[in-house]
Scaffold this motif. Structure first.
Motif, short mmCIF file in Angstrom:
data_model
loop_
_atom_site.label_atom_id
_atom_site.label_comp_id
_atom_site.label_asym_id
_atom_site.label_seq_id
_atom_site.Cartn_x
_atom_site.Cartn_y
_atom_site.Cartn_z
N GLY A 46 0.77 -1.12 -0.10
CA GLY A 46 -0.12 0.06 -0.16
C GLY A 46 0.66 1.24 -0.09
O GLY A 46 0.50 2.34 -0.48
N ASN A 47 1.99 1.33 0.46
CA ASN A 47 2.90 2.28 0.40
C ASN A 47 3.49 2.47 -0.73
O ASN A 47 4.46 1.43 -1.35
N PRO A 48 3.27 3.69 -1.61
CA PRO A 48 3.78 3.70 -3.01
C PRO A 48 5.31 4.04 -3.22
O PRO A 48 5.90 3.54 -4.25
N GLU A 49 6.08 4.08 -1.95
CA GLU A 49 7.55 4.26 -2.02
C GLU A 49 8.37 3.10 -2.10
O GLU A 49 8.97 2.85 -2.49
N VAL A 63 12.83 -3.53 1.59
CA VAL A 63 11.45 -3.40 2.38
C VAL A 63 11.52 -2.47 3.65
O VAL A 63 12.58 -2.60 4.30
N LEU A 64 10.64 -1.72 3.67
CA LEU A 64 10.61 -0.82 5.09
C LEU A 64 9.83 -1.88 6.22
O LEU A 64 8.78 -2.31 6.22
N VAL A 65 10.61 -2.26 7.20
CA VAL A 65 10.38 -3.30 8.20
C VAL A 65 9.85 -2.54 9.28
O VAL A 65 10.50 -1.65 10.01
N HIS A 66 8.77 -2.78 9.68
CA HIS A 66 7.96 -2.31 10.99
C HIS A 66 8.06 -3.31 12.13
O HIS A 66 7.52 -4.28 12.02
N ALA A 70 9.90 -0.08 16.32
CA ALA A 70 10.85 0.80 15.53
C ALA A 70 10.55 0.35 14.00
O ALA A 70 9.91 -0.61 13.70
N VAL A 71 11.17 1.36 13.27
CA VAL A 71 10.84 1.27 11.72
C VAL A 71 12.07 1.40 11.08
O VAL A 71 12.78 2.35 11.32
N THR A 72 12.47 0.71 10.14
CA THR A 72 13.88 0.59 9.59
C THR A 72 13.98 -0.04 8.19
O THR A 72 13.23 -0.82 7.83
N ALA A 73 14.67 0.58 7.26
CA ALA A 73 14.67 -0.05 6.21
C ALA A 73 16.20 -0.69 5.93
O ALA A 73 16.76 -1.34 5.06
N ASP A 74 17.12 -0.32 6.91
CA ASP A 74 18.56 -1.03 7.16
C ASP A 74 18.68 -1.69 8.40
O ASP A 74 18.92 -1.24 9.53
N LEU A 75 18.32 -2.92 8.30
CA LEU A 75 18.34 -3.88 9.48
C LEU A 75 19.65 -4.02 10.08
O LEU A 75 19.74 -4.00 11.52
#
Length: 135
Positions: free
Chosen positions: A46-49, A74-77, A87-92
């Motif tokens: 659902g997130n367009p980015e 992937v943006l990880v919540h 936390a929210v991260t795209a760089d685990l």
């Protein structure tokens, strides 16, 4: 009524079978991602980015790099054991190194029955509490 329609199945029916594109749809945009704990977690497009994966933090232990879909991170919540955003991260890898310590300090007292290892990148992923792991 539209919420009950499986858009993925509709797309597969539109793709020509001879070209092999239908098989690649699951490879390029999978519906679910298998996290290190073994759970199959749904990916939200659902997130367009970038796609979003909402998963409990303990289920991601041991994963060194963020998952990607079609080359896009992937943006990880990362969720608490109660399913609330922690936390929210795209760089685990960066999160394990820098951000995890603060999250661990905050949540360890609130959720003492769950594992909070000092080195999450080397820890075994789990969806269970400490008591269940000891059995």
């Amino acid at each position: 009524d539209l919420g009950r329609i499986d858009a993925g199945q509709g797309l597969r029916r539109l793709l020509p079978w001879a070209s092999g594109d239908a098989g690649r749809l699951d490879e390029l945009a999978p519906e679910r991602f298998v996290v290190p704990s073994g759970s199959r977690v749904r990916i939200d497009y659902g997130n367009p980015e970038q796609p979003v994966l909402a998963v409990k933090l303990q289920e991601m232990f041991g994963l060194h790099e963020s998952p990607t879909v079609a080359g896009v991170p992937v943006l990880v919540h990362l969720l608490s054991p109660a399913g609330r955003p922690a936390a929210v991260t795209a760089d685990l890898a960066s999160f394990w190194k820098d951000g995890y310590k603060g999250v661990r300090a905050e949540l360890r007292g609130r959720y003492p029955k769950h594992p909070w290892p000092e080195d999450p990148a080397a820890a075994e992923a789990t969806r269970f509490t400490n008591a269940r792991l000891r059995r």
